[in-house]
Design an enzyme around this catalytic site. Sequence first.
Site, mmCIF file in Angstrom:
data_model
loop_
_atom_site.group_PDB
_atom_site.id
_atom_site.type_symbol
_atom_site.label_atom_id
_atom_site.label_comp_id
_atom_site.label_asym_id
_atom_site.label_seq_id
_atom_site.Cartn_x
_atom_site.Cartn_y
_atom_site.Cartn_z
ATOM 1 N N THR A 204 32.389 26.989 -19.567
ATOM 2 C CA THR A 204 33.705 27.617 -19.388
ATOM 3 C C THR A 204 33.588 29.045 -19.898
ATOM 4 O OG1 THR A 204 34.985 25.602 -19.605
ATOM 5 C CG2 THR A 204 36.066 27.611 -20.355
ATOM 6 N N ARG A 232 43.101 15.486 -13.547
ATOM 7 C CA ARG A 232 42.998 15.890 -14.958
ATOM 8 C C ARG A 232 42.988 17.425 -15.103
ATOM 9 N NH1 ARG A 232 39.280 19.106 -18.211
ATOM 10 N NH2 ARG A 232 39.326 18.298 -20.318
ATOM 11 N N VAL A 233 43.767 17.925 -16.039
ATOM 12 C CA VAL A 233 43.751 19.347 -16.373
ATOM 13 C C VAL A 233 43.455 19.464 -17.869
ATOM 14 C CG1 VAL A 233 45.128 21.462 -16.519
ATOM 15 C CG2 VAL A 233 45.394 19.957 -14.547
ATOM 16 N N ASP A 235 42.469 22.170 -21.356
ATOM 17 C CA ASP A 235 43.204 23.152 -22.159
ATOM 18 C C ASP A 235 43.171 24.564 -21.588
ATOM 19 O OD1 ASP A 235 40.366 23.047 -22.667
ATOM 20 O OD2 ASP A 235 40.706 24.545 -24.234
ATOM 21 N N THR A 254 36.775 26.940 -25.824
ATOM 22 C CA THR A 254 35.940 26.204 -24.882
ATOM 23 C C THR A 254 35.464 24.925 -25.557
ATOM 24 O OG1 THR A 254 33.884 26.146 -23.640
ATOM 25 C CG2 THR A 254 33.891 27.589 -25.573
ATOM 26 N N GLY A 255 35.501 23.840 -24.812
ATOM 27 C CA GLY A 255 35.079 22.575 -25.405
ATOM 28 C C GLY A 255 35.837 21.421 -24.787
ATOM 29 N N GLY A 257 38.566 19.690 -23.840
ATOM 30 C CA GLY A 257 39.916 20.220 -23.700
ATOM 31 C C GLY A 257 41.029 19.380 -24.292
HETATM 32 N N1 ASP Z 1 37.796 23.230 -22.141
HETATM 33 C C1 ASP Z 1 37.395 22.899 -20.803
HETATM 34 C C2 ASP Z 1 38.180 21.701 -20.331
HETATM 35 O O1 ASP Z 1 38.351 20.787 -21.089
HETATM 36 C C3 ASP Z 1 35.939 22.627 -20.683
HETATM 37 C C4 ASP Z 1 35.018 23.583 -21.395
HETATM 38 O O2 ASP Z 1 35.454 24.421 -22.158
HETATM 39 O O3 ASP Z 1 33.797 23.529 -21.171
HETATM 40 O O4 ASP Z 1 38.560 21.671 -19.192
#
Ligand code: ASP
Length: 335
Positions: A204, A232-233, A235, A254-255, A257
């Site tokens: 991301t 699904r959505v 963060d 990022t991570g 979500g």
């Molecule tokens: N945060 C993003 C999500 O959960 C994924 C990511 O940051 O890699 O959609």
Amino acid sequence: MKKLTLLFSFCFTSLFLYAQKQYAVVIHGGAGTILKKDMSPELEQQYKEKLKEALAKAYEKIKEGKSSVEAVEAAIIVMEDSPLFNAGKGAVFTHDGKNELDASIMYGKDKTAGAVAGVMTIKNPIKAAIAVMQKSEHVMMIGKGAEQFAKSQGLEIVNPKYFWTKKRWDALQKVKKEELKANQPNAMNAHYPDYFLIDKKFGTVGCVALDKDGNIAAGTSTGGMTNKRYGRVGDSPIIGAGTYADKNVGISGTGWGEFYIRTSAARTVAAKYEYQNKDVKAATEEVMAEIEKLGGDGGIIALDKNGNVAMTFNTEGMYRGTVTKDGEIEVEIYK
Ligand code: ASP
């Protein structure tokens, strides 16, 4: 004597401020199990070059006196157009083999914000998020409606195939196989079984910029998580979770979500800064600790009005980089 002490403390403070670097832009290109041993020198070089290019583009805008929104847009477009990152071209696949993209932007000066979620044909979702912020009375648009709006604003619309990359397709097949092996074909329904922890999130992208007028903008763009289903959505397009900016500070996460949504991660960093006088480092570390405690992982970048920067993560690595107000670019990948 008093005068002398005052003079001394003034010189000391000035020296200290001078010694401390002031930043204009910070970016991330995703956090996850990014290990040097898994990376070829060529690939590492490609990532570093792209991060540098994104930073240089953003810095150009800041140097020209453009707004932080334009700087964030410029950096994110570079990463959306690169197949290296999970945003725009190179986005991960849903369970149904589609690319559903999310993006958001927030401008600290007047707390305006824009976001799109679950879009499949907008070449640069960050542009659509900015259009929502600047050209509509709404903050968030999803799916077909968002695509229709983007088209009406003259944004580039592409065939969904444009987003296809072999690397992400193969990753989806691998995750699906693991799912079958674990006899759990409904991953998103299950209660975080072990195979869920295979790294499904990677790359991301996000950017926070501080312009010459002292205004901050933050933006984030993603394909979400591999194998996501049921619309699904995460963060990234949610203001206050994956992205936030006010007069003091801008944040992009990022991570995993779900954990960023549950902790209102980006807004909480700003609240800690404003109400508890925490600096960006302490504020991001505390929020990251809460995410970790709940079982989540990832990273958070933040930049404040004084040019202080934080790049905090609890994973093996995070693609990341900064530019100082003098144009000095630095990029890093590993812990
Ligand atoms: N945060 C993003 C999500 O959960 C994924 C990511 O940051 O890699 O959609």
